[in-house]
Design a protein around this motif. Structure first.
Motif, PDB file in Angstrom:
ATOM      1  N   THR A  36      32.258  24.656  23.258  1.00  0.00           N
ATOM      2  CA  THR A  36      31.180  25.063  24.168  1.00  0.00           C
ATOM      3  C   THR A  36      30.517  26.333  23.667  1.00  0.00           C
ATOM      4  O   THR A  36      29.289  26.440  23.638  1.00  0.00           O
ATOM      5  N   SER A  85      28.273  25.721  20.765  1.00  0.00           N
ATOM      6  CA  SER A  85      26.974  25.126  21.086  1.00  0.00           C
ATOM      7  C   SER A  85      26.064  26.131  21.787  1.00  0.00           C
ATOM      8  O   SER A  85      24.846  26.079  21.609  1.00  0.00           O
ATOM      9  N   SER A 130      22.406  27.166  20.427  1.00  0.00           N
ATOM     10  CA  SER A 130      21.180  27.179  21.242  1.00  0.00           C
ATOM     11  C   SER A 130      20.470  28.513  21.116  1.00  0.00           C
ATOM     12  O   SER A 130      19.246  28.557  20.964  1.00  0.00           O
ATOM     13  N   VAL A 179      27.024  24.149  31.453  1.00  0.00           N
ATOM     14  CA  VAL A 179      26.403  23.627  30.226  1.00  0.00           C
ATOM     15  C   VAL A 179      25.083  22.951  30.571  1.00  0.00           C
ATOM     16  O   VAL A 179      24.075  23.127  29.876  1.00  0.00           O
ATOM     17  N   THR A 192      21.532  24.130  29.134  1.00  0.00           N
ATOM     18  CA  THR A 192      20.641  23.238  28.383  1.00  0.00           C
ATOM     19  C   THR A 192      19.265  23.183  29.034  1.00  0.00           C
ATOM     20  O   THR A 192      18.231  23.252  28.358  1.00  0.00           O
ATOM     21  N   LYS A 193      19.292  23.083  30.371  1.00  0.00           N
ATOM     22  CA  LYS A 193      18.031  23.031  31.118  1.00  0.00           C
ATOM     23  C   LYS A 193      17.230  24.312  30.865  1.00  0.00           C
ATOM     24  O   LYS A 193      16.022  24.266  30.616  1.00  0.00           O
ATOM     25  N   THR A 219      17.396  26.250  28.313  1.00  0.00           N
ATOM     26  CA  THR A 219      16.872  26.263  26.944  1.00  0.00           C
ATOM     27  C   THR A 219      15.597  25.438  26.855  1.00  0.00           C
ATOM     28  O   THR A 219      14.622  25.840  26.213  1.00  0.00           O
ATOM     29  N   MET A 220      15.591  24.279  27.525  1.00  0.00           N
ATOM     30  CA  MET A 220      14.391  23.441  27.508  1.00  0.00           C
ATOM     31  C   MET A 220      13.223  24.167  28.171  1.00  0.00           C
ATOM     32  O   MET A 220      12.092  24.137  27.676  1.00  0.00           O
TER      33      MET A 220
END
Lengths: 150, 138
Positions: free
Chosen positions: A130, A133, A137, B107, B111-112, B114-115
Motif C-alpha cells: 500500500t 502504491s 501516486s 486506498v 485514488t479518487k 489523485t484522479m
C-alpha cells in the motif's frame, strides 16, 4: 511543497513495515530454538508502532503557518517505538532424551505462535505494498505538476 | 489591460493545493494502518475550499475573538487561511486496538483524490494554455 511530505510519510511506513517483517522472520526462524533454562530461551519479538506527532504543538500554540493551512497535518508518518519480547507462556516439553533437557527432563521452547507470525507477515507485506502504491501516486502527481504550462 | 493570474486561473490553483493536502492526510492514514489507537482523519474538501473562496471574496471570515493571551486560536480563524480543520473519520467497524483506519476505504479515497487532482491539474493547464494563446495572439 507538501507532495514531498508524502514521500517521507510513505517512506516511514515502508521502513516500519520492513522492521516488522524482520521481527517476524526472526520469530519464525527461532520457533524451534530449544533451551534448557527460562532465561536463555528465545521469546517472540514484537515491534511497537506509534504515530510521529509533529505539528501538534505548533498548531496548539497557533504557530505561524505561512502557507494556507500550514499546521494541517497533526501527524507525519509512523515510527517504531521499540521492540518488546512477548511475555506469553513458554512452551515446556517433557523430552528427557534431549541434550538441552534440564534436570527434571524438560526442554524450553520459544513462545512463538507460528500461525500468528504468518498472519503478521501477510499483513506487513500488504501494508508495504500500500505504501509503495501511495508513493508511486505521489510521484505521478509530482511529475504531472512539472509539466504544468507545457 | 493587465493579465491577472488570479482571475485567469480561478479556483483551480487553490483546488490543486487542497488536493495535495488531502493526499498527505490520506497517506498518513494509510501509513498508520497498523498503529494501535490511531484515528483516521480527513479534511472536508468543500469546507476548506469554501473557506478559501469566502476568504478571497469577503476578505476574511468571521473570527472568534481571543480576548486573553492564553486563548487557543481556532484554526483558520485568522482570516488569511481557509478553515482546514482535520476531522476524524467515523469508523465502519470496531477494532480491538482502537485503530479506525479502513485500508480499503482509504486506498479508494486516495485514488479518487489523485484522479480529482489530475482533473484540477487539467483545468489549470488549460488556463495556462489559454493565457499562452492570448500572449501569442495566434
Amino acid at each position: 511543497m507538501s507532495l514531498t511530505n508524502i514521500f517521507d510519510i510513505a517512506g516511514s511506513g515502508m521502513s516500519a513495515q520492513s522492521i516488522r517483517l524482520n521481527t517476524t522472520a526472526s520469530n519464525i526462524a527461532n520457533a524451534d530454538s530449544a533451551s534448557s533454562s527460562t532465561d536463555e530461551v528465545y521469546r517472540a519479538r514484537k515491534p511497537i508502532f506509534s504515530t510521529i506527532q509533529q505539528d501538534v504543538m505548533s498548531q496548539a500554540l497557533g504557530g505561524q503557518s505561512s502557507q494556507m493551512a500550514g499546521g494541517l497535518s497533526a501527524s507525519q508518518g509512523v515510527q517504531i517505538d521499540g521492540i518488546i519480547e512477548s511475555d506469553a507462556p513458554l512452551d515446556m516439553r517433557f523430552q528427557p532424551d534431549h541434550p538441552m533437557a534440564n534436570e527434571s527432563g524438560y526442554v524450553m521452547y520459544p513462545n512463538v505462535n507460528v500461525v500468528e507470525e504468518m498472519a503478521d507477515m501477510l499483513s506487513a507485506s500488504r501494508s508495504f505494498q500500500t505504501n509503495v502504491s501511495v508513493m508511486d501516486s505521489a510521484k505521478t502527481m509530482m511529475q504531472r505538476l512539472l509539466t504544468l504550462g507545457q | 489591460m493587465a493579465i491577472s493570474f488570479e482571475n485567469a486561473l480561478g479556483i483551480h490553483q487553490k483546488a490543486l493545493e487542497v488536493r495535495v493536502q488531502r493526499a498527505e492526510v490520506l497517506a498518513n492514514n494509510l501509513v498508520n494502518a497498523d498503529t494501535p489507537g490511531f484515528k483516521a482523519r480527513d479534511i472536508d474538501f468543500k469546507a476548506v475550499l469554501g473557506g478559501v473562496q469566502s476568504g478571497q471574496q469577503a476578505g476574511g471570515q468571521l473570527a472568534m475573538s481571543t480576548t486573553n493571551g492564553k486563548h487557543l486560536p481556532h484554526s483558520g480563524s485568522d482570516g488569511t487561511a481557509g478553515s482546514s480543520e482535520l476531522l476524524y473519520r467515523v469508523p465502519s467497524q470496531p477494532s480491538l486496538d482502537g485503530n479506525t483506519v479502513d485500508t480499503q476505504q482509504e486506498v479508494a479515497e486516495f485514488t479518487k483524490n489523485t484522479m480529482q487532482y489530475q482533473s484540477s491539474f487539467h483545468f489549470l493547464n488549460g488556463a495556462f494554455k489559454s493565457l499562452n494563446n492570448a500572449i501569442r495572439g495566434e
